[in-house]
Design an enzyme around this catalytic site. Structure first.
Site, PDB file in Angstrom:
ATOM      1  N   GLY A   1      16.590  58.416  43.349  1.00 48.33           N
ATOM      2  CA  GLY A   1      17.169  59.596  43.988  1.00 48.33           C
ATOM      3  C   GLY A   1      16.267  60.151  45.082  1.00 48.33           C
TER       4      GLY A   1
ATOM      5  CG  HIS B   1      19.783  60.981  35.667  1.00 50.86           C
ATOM      6  ND1 HIS B   1      19.739  62.144  34.943  1.00 50.86           N
ATOM      7  CD2 HIS B   1      18.499  60.727  36.030  1.00 50.86           C
ATOM      8  CE1 HIS B   1      18.486  62.568  34.850  1.00 50.86           C
ATOM      9  NE2 HIS B   1      17.714  61.732  35.504  1.00 50.86           N
TER      10      HIS B   1
ATOM     11  CE  LYS C   1      15.066  67.437  41.832  1.00 46.75           C
ATOM     12  NZ  LYS C   1      14.703  67.287  40.447  1.00 46.75           N
TER      13      LYS C   1
ATOM     14  CG  LEU D   1      20.980  60.155  31.232  1.00 50.57           C
ATOM     15  CD1 LEU D   1      21.859  58.952  30.870  1.00 50.57           C
ATOM     16  CD2 LEU D   1      19.936  59.752  32.269  1.00 50.57           C
TER      17      LEU D   1
ATOM     18  CG  MET E   1      11.369  60.056  32.976  1.00 52.62           C
ATOM     19  SD  MET E   1       9.798  60.926  32.994  1.00 52.62           S
ATOM     20  CE  MET E   1      10.273  62.479  33.696  1.00 52.62           C
ATOM     21  N   GLY E   2      15.847  60.168  31.026  1.00 53.37           N
ATOM     22  CA  GLY E   2      16.862  60.685  30.110  1.00 53.37           C
ATOM     23  C   GLY E   2      17.258  62.122  30.365  1.00 53.37           C
TER      24      GLY E   2
HETATM   25  P1  PAJ Z   1      14.038  61.262  36.221  1.00 53.25           P
HETATM   26  O1  PAJ Z   1      13.495  62.589  36.611  1.00 53.25           O
HETATM   27  O2  PAJ Z   1      14.823  61.144  34.947  1.00 53.25           O
HETATM   28  O3  PAJ Z   1      14.942  60.754  37.408  1.00 53.25           O
HETATM   29  C1  PAJ Z   1      15.511  59.475  37.370  1.00 53.25           C
HETATM   30  C2  PAJ Z   1      16.123  59.198  38.729  1.00 53.25           C
HETATM   31  O4  PAJ Z   1      17.155  60.139  38.985  1.00 53.25           O
HETATM   32  C3  PAJ Z   1      15.083  59.339  39.871  1.00 53.25           C
HETATM   33  O5  PAJ Z   1      15.276  58.302  40.800  1.00 53.25           O
HETATM   34  C4  PAJ Z   1      15.439  60.699  40.445  1.00 53.25           C
HETATM   35  O6  PAJ Z   1      15.089  60.826  41.821  1.00 53.25           O
HETATM   36  C5  PAJ Z   1      16.952  60.717  40.266  1.00 53.25           C
HETATM   37  N1  PAJ Z   1      17.483  62.088  40.308  1.00 53.25           N
HETATM   38  C6  PAJ Z   1      17.046  63.170  39.629  1.00 53.25           C
HETATM   39  N2  PAJ Z   1      17.759  64.265  39.972  1.00 53.25           N
HETATM   40  C7  PAJ Z   1      18.668  63.868  40.904  1.00 53.25           C
HETATM   41  C8  PAJ Z   1      19.691  64.532  41.654  1.00 53.25           C
HETATM   42  N3  PAJ Z   1      19.917  65.839  41.515  1.00 53.25           N
HETATM   43  N4  PAJ Z   1      20.423  63.797  42.523  1.00 53.25           N
HETATM   44  C9  PAJ Z   1      20.201  62.464  42.672  1.00 53.25           C
HETATM   45  N5  PAJ Z   1      19.252  61.774  41.984  1.00 53.25           N
HETATM   46  C10 PAJ Z   1      18.494  62.468  41.119  1.00 53.25           C
HETATM   47  O7  PAJ Z   1      12.176  60.208  38.290  1.00 53.25           O
HETATM   48  C11 PAJ Z   1      11.979  59.891  37.126  1.00 53.25           C
HETATM   49  O8  PAJ Z   1      12.844  60.192  36.107  1.00 53.25           O
HETATM   50  C12 PAJ Z   1      10.742  59.112  36.699  1.00 53.25           C
HETATM   51  O9  PAJ Z   1       9.668  59.453  37.527  1.00 53.25           O
HETATM   52  C13 PAJ Z   1      10.946  57.576  36.687  1.00 53.25           C
HETATM   53  C14 PAJ Z   1      11.283  57.032  38.077  1.00 53.25           C
HETATM   54  C15 PAJ Z   1      12.048  57.187  35.700  1.00 53.25           C
HETATM   55  C16 PAJ Z   1       9.624  56.890  36.221  1.00 53.25           C
HETATM   56  O10 PAJ Z   1       9.257  57.339  34.975  1.00 53.25           O
END
Ligand code: PAJ
Length: 276
Positions: free
Chosen positions: A138, A28, A140, A24, A21-22
């Site tokens: 992730g 991510h 997380k 980043l 969801m950006g």
């Molecule tokens: P978002 O919160 O942007 O996260 C995108 C991806 O990054 C997800 O798979 C999330 O688990 C991973 N992520 C977030 N924080 C992290 C961290 N600290 N360490 C490792 N990975 C991390 O999750 C989403 O978006 C949405 O629900 C989406 C899957 C895009 C559907 O809309």
């Protein structure tokens, strides 16, 4: 996008997708590096998906910065950045959703009704549009990965799901786009999520197996900071998410806490020492 993916598949390329969801951060980017290493073409999507936000949640306020995100994607080796509009994915008359029977009835699904229906639906759509061989998520968002794996298996989707570890700030706080909402004064409270997970593993190491005791100690630690409201602290089965009473094998400990207006989540797998 779909035509492009079809074309690249016909050329024999292995495609990977990292949906986001950006706004980043390194969490991510770590998923992108993982995906890049396993594929020829890395596709990243940025889409703040309206269907996974509840009416009182932060859809409107969710942080956005496409210019910065594009530069980060470029430096991470992203080949294609897919940034659809809500009207592209949910046109007039849209009415098809994917809901799972029981996995959403736990943890975040309880306080965010409809959230995982929105997640499953948008991820399925992104899979159909970008046609990846591999998609990386992730750890997380533990429940999210579990739900996506289940959906892929149940609906015979031909995508390999890879889960990457949680990337943290130096102080242990799990990286999150929502950390941008936190004030300096709220950082110690935010840190207490990870601290309570570490403390719980220490309790398990010292032989405590009673889930109630561990959860109570974790709640006390978190509540010792101002401005925290616990949504849940749960120790449960790592596949079914059913609550556990005792720890007699690896168990998921997951928590969600509101620090001021910011909802934070974290989790770990508690591992008892079974050598005796
Ligand atoms: P978002 O919160 O942007 O996260 C995108 C991806 O990054 C997800 O798979 C999330 O688990 C991973 N992520 C977030 N924080 C992290 C961290 N600290 N360490 C490792 N990975 C991390 O999750 C989403 O978006 C949405 O629900 C989406 C899957 C895009 C559907 O809309």
């Amino acid at each position: 996008m779909q035509a492009l993916s079809t074309e690249m598949r016909l050329q024999g390329k292995i495609l990977s997708l990292v949906p986001t969801m950006g706004f980043l951060h390194e969490g991510h980017l770590s998923l992108m590096h993982r995906a890049k290493a396993a594929s020829d073409i890395l596709i990243t999507s940025i889409f703040v998906n309206p269907t996974q936000f509840g009416p009182n949640e932060d859809f409107g306020a969710y942080p956005r910065n496409l210019e910065r995100d594009s530069a980060l994607c470029q430096s991470a080796g992203v080949d294609i950045l897919f940034t659809p509009e809500a009207s592209d994915l949910y046109g007039d008359g849209y009415q098809t959703y994917i809901s799972l029977e029981s996995l959403p009835n736990h943890l975040c699904g309880l306080s965010r009704p409809g959230h995982f229906r929105g997640v499953a639906t948008v991820v399925a759509k992104l899979f159909h549009i970008t046609q990846p061989h591999i998609a990386v998520f992730g750890q997380k968002d533990y429940q999210q990965v579990l739900i996506i794996r289940r959906m892929v298996q149940d609906l015979d989707m031909n995508v390999d799901i890879i889960a990457g570890p949680t990337i943290r700030e130096p102080d242990g706080l799990a990286k999150s786009s929502r950390n941008a909402y936190l004030t300096d004064a709220q950082r110690p409270a935010a840190r207490s999520l990870h601290q309570s997970l570490l403390m719980s593993q220490k309790m398990v190491d010292s032989g405590v197996v009673d889930v109630k005791l561990i959860v109570k100690a974790a709640c006390l630690l978190i509540q010792s900071f101002d401005d925290t409201v616990i949504d849940y602290v749960s120790i449960c089965h790592s596949e079914t998410l059913e609550p556990l009473e005792t720890i007699d094998g690896p168990a998921l400990m997951a928590l969600a806490v509101r620090v001021g207006k910011t909802r934070l989540i974290d989790n770990t797998i508690l591992k008892p020492d079974l050598t005796e």
